[in-house]
Design a protein around this motif. Structure first.
Motif: not given
Length: 453
Positions: A93-94, A99-102, A232-234, A238-242
């Motif tokens: 995912r990271r 790559v999605l951003d850059r 894109e949503t997945d 951020d997953g911070g709550t996980e």
């Protein structure tokens, strides 16, 4: 009992045994397991040895290969559980997120993802994770997918040097006295140099892509975003709550255990088999506490385990016969009488030089169980440690070379996923693979892992 052969006659029978093994395996006439068993047995009978002696030979060979076989079996189980429990998922995912951003980091992301996903030493896993994840981006940017296949191949090949990788296990098991500590540890600097070389190659491809596409960063980002619109949503979650969940804490624990296992292997302070046995127990208790589920998971991957266990045990019979009958010594003597003295003195370096191209001719089993023992024994006669020839072979033969060899199944999975023709893949990747191999060989010579003479 028939008169036993010795000297040149025994060496000739040994070469005939190896030749028949190569023909049967490369020609796919019989599978590797029965081939490695029946051919040396027949060779021993022809040489005049009886059933009782043959049993002793086999027992000796099996005794020398049990530990590496156990390490491999439990390593396969361990990494299968880690993979299923999402050890690689955050990295996937990271990388896609970055790559999605850059999009300019596409080639570097390919290398990082392929190297990390090859932690389990399985080419199929690497390609199944890397290619489907990044192929839509390559297609969206109209980047040649041969670059994707090449970078994934080079990365997986260099990472394939890990002690539990299939080729390293074969290499260690094929020569008496070879261990994880004596074979892998001295090659760590060379492996690091290999990774650095691949990153430079990735940089070259990145610059080439920039020149060919001539698109602005915003336009590339738009194309990539559209290509990954369904995910894109997945990818952006951020997953911070996980972070507070038990699953997430378990993931961190799995990472720590995996790092500890690798560290123990590199420090060589205990048996590699015990390391992975203990690691498997921890992995099961923490990740799969249910009794039935534990049994089901081990049974699910038992076919992967037993395939290689069978190959290694069969190789034990071959090596036991070659060593205990004296065939391997006489084969080396014949080779010594043919090879010029100056060439014999450079044998380890020469093996490393031709190892990568040789991967196109020999399958892993054919090379490591047929060719390598003879080369190692011959090198020893010139004062070169057997393990030095093992290291030289690993640098190219079926490490960097395995993902382009037409004799390995992982190559076909790679080109199938990337939709690249085999001939085009070999043509495009071959020289890059040899460059990586030569850089690793140079570093290995400089550090003394592979003696120059």
């Amino acid at each position: 009992m028939p008169l036993q052969l010795d000297g040149t006659g025994l060496g000739i029978i040994g070469y005939l045994v190896i030749a028949l093994i190569l023909v049967l395996i490369i020609g796919k006439i019989t599978y590797v397991v029965p081939t490695l068993i029946i051919v040396p047995v027949l060779g021993a009978f022809v040489a005049g040895f009886g059933p009782s002696e043959l049993g002793e030979f086999a027992a000796s060979g099996l005794g020398g290969i049990v530990e590496i076989t156990a390490m491999f079996a439990f390593a396969v189980w361990y990494f299968a559980i880690m993979r299923d429990r999402g050890l690689f998922d955050p990295l996937v995912r990271r990388v896609i997120h970055v790559v999605l951003d850059r999009p300019a980091l596409l080639t570097f992301g390919t290398v990082v993802l392929a190297v990390a996903s090859h932690l389990d030493g399985a080419g199929a896993t690497t390609f199944l994770i890397t290619i489907p994840a990044l192929l839509p981006i390559y297609v969206a940017l109209d980047v040649d997918t041969k670059i994707l296949a090449a970078l994934a191949a080079l990365s997986a090949g260099t990472m394939n040097l890990v002690p539990w990788g299939g080729v390293t296990v074969r290499a260690i098991g094929s020569v008496d006295g070879a261990t994880v500590g004596t074979v892998y540890n001295p090659l760590i600097p060379a492996q690091i140099a290999g990774f650095a070389t691949i990153l430079l190659i990735a940089y070259y491809f990145s610059r080439r892509i920039d020149t060919d596409l001539d698109l602005s960063d915003s336009e590339r980002k738009r194309l990539v975003t559209e290509a990954l619109a369904g995910d894109e949503t997945d990818l952006r979650t951020d997953g911070g709550t996980e972070l507070e969940t038990g699953v997430n804490r378990r993931w961190y624990f799995n990472v720590l255990v995996t790092v500890a296992i690798i560290a123990l292997l590199m420090l060589d302070i205990t048996s590699p088999a015990i390391v992975f046995m203990t690691g498997l127990v921890i992995a099961l208790v923490v990740n799969v506490p249910d009794y039935e589920e534990q049994r089901n998971i081990l049974e699910e991957y038992s076919s992967d385990v037993m395939t290689y266990v069978g190959i290694l045990l069969a190789a034990g019979v071959l090596l036991g016969v070659l060593n205990e009958t004296g065939m391997i010594t006489e084969m080396a003597n014949i080779l010594i009488s043919i090879v010029p003295d100056w060439m014999g003195s450079y044998m380890a370096a020469l093996v490393g030089l031709i190892a990568m191209p040789a991967s196109l001719v020999f399958s892993p089993d054919a090379y490591y169980f047929g060719v390598l023992p003879v080369l190692a024994e011959t090198a020893q006669a010139y004062g070169i440690p057997e393990v030095a020839v093992v290291r030289a072979s690993l640098i190219g033969q079926m490490t960097v070379g395995f993902p382009i060899s037409p004799l390995t199944g992982a190559t076909y999975l790679l080109i199938g996923l990337a939709d690249v023709d085999l001939g085009e893949h070999i043509k495009f990747t071959f020289l890059w693979a040899w460059v990586v191999s030569l850089v690793m060989l140079t570093v290995a010579i400089f550090t003394g892992a592979v003696p120059l003479f």
